[in-house]
Enzyme design. Structure first.
Site, PDB file in Angstrom:
ATOM      1  N   GLY A 137       0.776  -1.244   0.000  1.00 28.65           N
ATOM      2  CA  GLY A 137       0.000   0.000   0.000  1.00 28.65           C
ATOM      3  C   GLY A 137       0.800   1.283   0.000  1.00 28.65           C
ATOM      4  CD  GLU A 153       0.091   0.754   7.221  1.00 27.81           C
ATOM      5  OE1 GLU A 153       0.609   0.525   6.104  1.00 27.81           O
ATOM      6  OE2 GLU A 153      -0.520  -0.093   7.877  1.00 27.81           O
ATOM      7  CG  ASP A 154      -1.546   1.631   3.126  1.00 28.18           C
ATOM      8  OD1 ASP A 154      -1.480   1.311   4.333  1.00 28.18           O
ATOM      9  OD2 ASP A 154      -2.001   0.861   2.255  1.00 28.18           O
ATOM     10  CE  LYS A 207     -10.455   3.617   6.369  1.00 20.86           C
ATOM     11  NZ  LYS A 207     -11.057   2.293   6.052  1.00 20.86           N
ATOM     12  NE  ARG A 227      -1.864  -3.153  -4.414  1.00 21.04           N
ATOM     13  CZ  ARG A 227      -2.032  -3.269  -3.099  1.00 21.04           C
ATOM     14  NH1 ARG A 227      -1.976  -2.203  -2.330  1.00 21.04           N
ATOM     15  NH2 ARG A 227      -2.276  -4.442  -2.556  1.00 21.04           N
ATOM     16  CG  ASP A 278      -9.547   0.067   8.875  1.00 23.30           C
ATOM     17  OD1 ASP A 278     -10.386   0.944   9.109  1.00 23.30           O
ATOM     18  OD2 ASP A 278      -9.855  -1.100   8.570  1.00 23.30           O
ATOM     19  CG  PHE A 336     -12.606  -0.032   1.391  1.00 25.61           C
ATOM     20  CD1 PHE A 336     -12.076  -0.745   2.458  1.00 25.61           C
ATOM     21  CD2 PHE A 336     -12.024  -0.190   0.137  1.00 25.61           C
ATOM     22  CE1 PHE A 336     -11.002  -1.607   2.287  1.00 25.61           C
ATOM     23  CE2 PHE A 336     -10.948  -1.045  -0.050  1.00 25.61           C
ATOM     24  CZ  PHE A 336     -10.442  -1.757   1.033  1.00 25.61           C
ATOM     25  CG  ASP A 371      -5.420  -3.515  -2.339  1.00 28.09           C
ATOM     26  OD1 ASP A 371      -5.084  -3.048  -1.234  1.00 28.09           O
ATOM     27  OD2 ASP A 371      -5.760  -4.698  -2.500  1.00 28.09           O
TER      28      ASP A 371
HETATM   29  P1  IMP Z   1      -5.291  -2.092  10.025  1.00 27.86           P
HETATM   30  O1  IMP Z   1      -4.331  -3.173  10.422  1.00 27.86           O
HETATM   31  O2  IMP Z   1      -6.720  -2.491  10.235  1.00 27.86           O
HETATM   32  O3  IMP Z   1      -4.975  -0.740  10.635  1.00 27.86           O
HETATM   33  O4  IMP Z   1      -5.223  -1.942   8.474  1.00 27.86           O
HETATM   34  C1  IMP Z   1      -4.073  -1.655   7.888  1.00 27.86           C
HETATM   35  C2  IMP Z   1      -4.058  -2.082   6.439  1.00 27.86           C
HETATM   36  O5  IMP Z   1      -5.339  -2.427   5.939  1.00 27.86           O
HETATM   37  C3  IMP Z   1      -3.598  -0.930   5.596  1.00 27.86           C
HETATM   38  O6  IMP Z   1      -2.215  -0.944   5.493  1.00 27.86           O
HETATM   39  C4  IMP Z   1      -4.284  -1.191   4.296  1.00 27.86           C
HETATM   40  O7  IMP Z   1      -3.482  -2.046   3.510  1.00 27.86           O
HETATM   41  C5  IMP Z   1      -5.543  -1.904   4.661  1.00 27.86           C
HETATM   42  N1  IMP Z   1      -6.685  -0.944   4.693  1.00 27.86           N
HETATM   43  C6  IMP Z   1      -7.291  -0.439   5.771  1.00 27.86           C
HETATM   44  N2  IMP Z   1      -8.265   0.415   5.437  1.00 27.86           N
HETATM   45  C7  IMP Z   1      -8.265   0.467   4.084  1.00 27.86           C
HETATM   46  C8  IMP Z   1      -9.030   1.211   3.109  1.00 27.86           C
HETATM   47  O8  IMP Z   1      -9.919   2.023   3.408  1.00 27.86           O
HETATM   48  N3  IMP Z   1      -8.704   0.980   1.810  1.00 27.86           N
HETATM   49  C9  IMP Z   1      -7.731   0.123   1.415  1.00 27.86           C
HETATM   50  N4  IMP Z   1      -6.986  -0.566   2.285  1.00 27.86           N
HETATM   51  C10 IMP Z   1      -7.260  -0.405   3.610  1.00 27.86           C
HETATM   52 MG    MG Z   2      -1.240  -1.874   3.718  1.00 29.14          MG
END
Ligand code: IMP
Ligand code: MG
Length: 182
Positions: A54, A109-110, A141, A174, A113, A161, A168
């Site tokens: 990402g 990090e992208d 977020k 992407r 979430d 999302f 992606d």
């Molecule tokens: P987390 O571990 O739930 O914080 O999510 C982290 C990863 O989930 C990110 O690095 C993204 O790759 C993916 N992700 C979380 N939210 C989104 C979104 O809204 N769109 C696309 N990818 C997401």
């Molecule tokens: Mg990611």
């Protein structure tokens, strides 16, 4: 309206609206690059570790906005599979070649979430004894408070999302130069 927003129906999905334009992203990354440049010195031996896939575009643009000697590496952690919801399971598929010991490390990090990815990765990277370890996230977020909050955040993102600029949905979207909601 950009052509791709009209036509992008990859995987049966249609983009809803542009949340951050190419120009929004460019401007914010210039600011973040300037902030990071003033937070470190050349002697810190800065190492940026991008979380793939990402962050690939974000890292590429961010490093060019930082006016310091630095090195770049990547880490592959898989948590999402093909869906929109995190499985909470974080696997390390590729580990940085570069030693983190005694270096100033920024994990890039992208999007934050659920925070599961960062909460699981940070202790593993800390165990390698970097001189410092900070997080730089393009999007947050703000659904959770992380064990360690990013020192730098590009944008507080809406709870939708998002795809594009590296993000992606099941590997599609992407390549979009902007960030849109699905
Ligand atoms: P987390 O571990 O739930 O914080 O999510 C982290 C990863 O989930 C990110 O690095 C993204 O790759 C993916 N992700 C979380 N939210 C989104 C979104 O809204 N769109 C696309 N990818 C997401
Ligand atoms: Mg990611």
């Amino acid at each position: 309206m950009p052509r791709l927003l009209e036509n992008n129906r990859l995987g049966g999905q249609k983009l809803q609206r542009i949340v951050y334009t190419e120009e929004d992203i460019r401007r914010r990354i210039q600011e973040m690059g300037a902030e990071i440049s003033s937070a470190y010195h050349a002697a810190d031996r800065l190492l940026l570790v991008g979380l793939l896939k990402g962050s690939f575009l974000f890292v590429a643009d961010l490093v060019r906005a930082i006016d310091l000697p630095l090195q770049v590496d990547f880490l592959v952690a898989a948590s999402y599979g093909a869906g929109k919801k995190s499985t909470g399971d974080v696997r390390l598929l590729y580990d940085p070649e570069a030693s983190l010991r005694d270096r100033a490390v920024i994990l890039v990090e992208d999007i934050v979430d659920s925070g599961a990815t960062l909460n699981r990765l940070i202790p593993r990277l800390e165990a390698r004894s970097p001189a410092s370890l900070e997080i730089c996230a393009l999007l947050h977020k703000r659904l959770v408070t992380l064990d360690r909050e990013p020192r730098w955040v590009g944008f507080d993102a809406p709870n939708e999302f998002l795809v594009g600029y590296g993000l992606d949905y099941a590997e599609d979207f992407r390549h979009l130069p902007y960030i849109a909601s699905l």
